[in-house]
Each structure stands twice: as structure tokens, then as C-alpha cells.
Design an enzyme around this catalytic site. Structure first.
Site, PDB file in Angstrom:
ATOM      1  N   ALA A  45       0.721  -1.404   0.121  1.00 22.82           N
ATOM      2  CA  ALA A  45      -0.202  -0.184   0.075  1.00 22.82           C
ATOM      3  C   ALA A  45       1.355   1.252   0.166  1.00 22.82           C
ATOM      4  CB  ALA A  45      -1.004  -0.237   1.319  1.00 22.82           C
ATOM      5  N   PRO A  54      -3.678   4.034  -5.464  1.00 27.24           N
ATOM      6  CA  PRO A  54      -4.203   2.792  -4.702  1.00 27.24           C
ATOM      7  C   PRO A  54      -3.571   1.674  -4.493  1.00 27.24           C
ATOM      8  CG  PRO A  54      -5.495   3.090  -6.337  1.00 27.24           C
ATOM      9  CD  PRO A  54      -4.577   3.783  -6.652  1.00 27.24           C
ATOM     10  N   ASP A  55      -3.862   1.323  -3.082  1.00 25.39           N
ATOM     11  CA  ASP A  55      -3.764  -0.678  -2.702  1.00 25.39           C
ATOM     12  C   ASP A  55      -4.517  -0.657  -3.517  1.00 25.39           C
ATOM     13  OD1 ASP A  55      -2.304  -1.850  -1.973  1.00 25.39           O
ATOM     14  OD2 ASP A  55      -3.930  -1.958   0.085  1.00 25.39           O
ATOM     15  N   GLY A  56      -3.911  -2.730  -3.756  1.00 25.71           N
ATOM     16  CA  GLY A  56      -5.158  -3.481  -3.992  1.00 25.71           C
ATOM     17  C   GLY A  56      -4.231  -3.564  -5.595  1.00 25.71           C
TER      18      GLY A  56
END
Length: 271
Positions: A45, A54-56
Site C-alpha cells: 500500500a 491506490p492500494d490493491g
């Protein structure tokens, strides 16, 4: 000569947790080492935030490897790679990720059971086969390497503590050196996990768990405490608060609360 991964492995003692400090560049790596960290980890992250994403599931494996190598070069501490789902669904991709991670000097990596970029957990059988392949690759290396298997279903809402324990137990049987089920619903559930699995357990210090003490995690049987993106988000909260004050109020008081540049310089110059 002791390999860095052997040093990392020796830190994992159930009931005597060490803090695995997640960093996101050479500067934070040097600062955390100077302030007493025994081992470091990347944060997917935090890395994504550095890249403006963004994270993910927004990182590539090459990006993660290059980022990790920069941190390894900045410090003499063991470094673990937060390598999301191993950057692929199939077991052989996870195995190749282990081999590449070892080449850049990482002491270990963490592989989760989420089919990124979705939040859906892999089928239980496939999730175990992925870890089995990664563990076999780690054992085939010419030096030690610590593989952590993550069961993320509690955190993502994909399954409950019983399924997390079943998966973590299966991961250990498949060769994982440590396991990790982020953010169980209670400390009792965390202790239940620690008691059920035959390998060291990592706990994430985030959310409600920031109210717990090191001693309380020790009592639960935890071996390692990672920060995930919590430290990075603390820094981003400072940026957010200072920028909101500047742009909405036209005042700058929060800028006067920063750490002295001399202190930062001193921490970065320590060996």
C-alpha cells in the site's frame, strides 16, 4: 557466515514478538533502523501511494522487486517483501516470485490468498497449492528464506476465523515458515489462531489493534508484529491535516510541529 534470512528467522519466537517495521523508501528504512528496528518490510500500500496509485493489485512484480532492492541496499537489517498475492494466480508464478525475491536480497516474502485486484479469496485447495509451490522454491534456494502465508479472508470479509485457522494450518503443512491472518475480530481469536498453528504467527498492528500493547500480543502467543500501511497512513494524515489547514484556512500552524531537520539528518547518517 550467517545469512540475513537466518537472522530474520531467529527473531520469530512465539510469545516474544518483534516489530517488523514496514517502510517505503531508503530514507524511512534508514530512519527505522536508526530508531531500533530489528527487521524491516516493504508495504504494498505504501509503495502504491509513493507511485500515486491506490492500494490493491496496482503494482507489478518488477516494480515491487526494484522497490524492495532499493530498501535492501539502504540497510543491513533483514527485509521482507510484501508481495501481495505473489503477482499471479498460479502456483508456478508464486514459486518464481520467491526465486526473484531471493535474488534481490530479501530475507523472505509474504504471499496472500486474495485474487487481486478483486477481494475474493482463492479456493482453499488452490491457495494451499500456491503456498506449497512457493515453499518448495524457498527450500530449493542455496540459503535460508522465510516464507509467510497470509489468510486475508477475515479482513476482506471472505471467511471467518475458523476458515482462517484451517487455511493457516494447511499453509504451515504445505511448508510456510510463518502465517498471518490480519485483523481477527478479537484478541481471543488471535490467541486461538496462535495456539492452533504449528508455526509463528504475525499480527497486524492497525485499526483496533493499535490499542493493544506489546505485552498483550506476547500473551496471545504472537511472534511478529507488522505495521502494514499504518505508519505510512500516519504520515499521510499529517500531510492531509497540514494541507487542509493551508488551503482551507490560510494558516500554517501544523508546519511548525514537524521534526527537526537536524534530527532527521542524524538518523540518516547512522550506520
Amino acid at each position: 557466515m550467517t545469512h540475513i534470512a537466518e537472522t530474520f528467522r531467529a527473531l520469530h519466537v512465539p510469545g516474544r514478538p518483534f516489530i517488523l517495521a514496514n517502510v517505503w523508501d531508503a530514507g524511512t528504512a534508514k530512519m527505522l533502523q536508526s530508531l531500533g528496528a530489528q527487521a524491516l518490510a516493504t508495504s504494498s500500500a505504501a509503495h502504491a501511494y509513493v507511485l500515486g496509485r491506490p492500494d490493491g493489485g496496482t503494482l507489478t512484480r518488477d516494480e515491487a522487486l526494484s522497490h524492495a532492492e532499493d530498501i535492501v541496499r539502504a540497510t543491513n537489517l533483514p527485509v521482507q517483501g510484501d508481495f501481495e498475492n505473489g503477482f499471479g494466480d498460479d502456483p508456478e508464478t508464486c514459486a518464481e516470485t520467491v526465486r526473484l525475491a531471493a535474488e534481490v536480497g530479501l530475507a523472505g516474502i509474504c504471499i496472500e490468498d486474495t485474487a487481486l485486484p478483486a477481494q475474493t479469496p482463492y479456493d482453499a485447495k488452490l491457495s494451499v497449492e500456491r503456498i506449497r509451490a512457493a515453499a518448495a522454491a524457498a527450500k530449493a534456494l542455496p540459503h535460508d528464506f522465510v516464507l509467510t502465508a497470509r489468510a486475508d479472508g477475515i479482513m476482506t470479509g471472505g471467511y471467518d476465523i475458523d476458515e482462517a485457522i484451517a487455511r493457516c494450518t494447511a499453509f504451515a503443512d504445505a511448508g510456510a515458515d510463518a502465517v498471518y491472518a490480519p485483523l481477527p475480530n478479537s484478541m481471543d481469536d488471535l490467541a486461538k489462531l496462535c495456539a492452533a498453528v504449528p508455526v509463528p504467527v504475525n499480527a497486524l498492528v492497525a485499526g483496533r489493534y493499535t490499542a493493544q500493547t506489546l505485552a498483550e500480543f506476547a500473551d496471545a502467543g504472537v511472534a511478529r508484529l507488522s505495521l502494514g500501511s499504518a505508519l505510512a497512513r500516519t504520515v499521510h494524515k499529517t500531510i492531509y491535516d497540514a494541507a487542509t489547514e493551508m488551503f482551507e484556512k490560510g494558516t500554517f500552524t501544523r508546519l511548525g510541529k514537524g521534526i527537526s531537520g537536524d534530527i532527521v539528518d542524524g538518523l540518516l547518517q547512522k550506520e
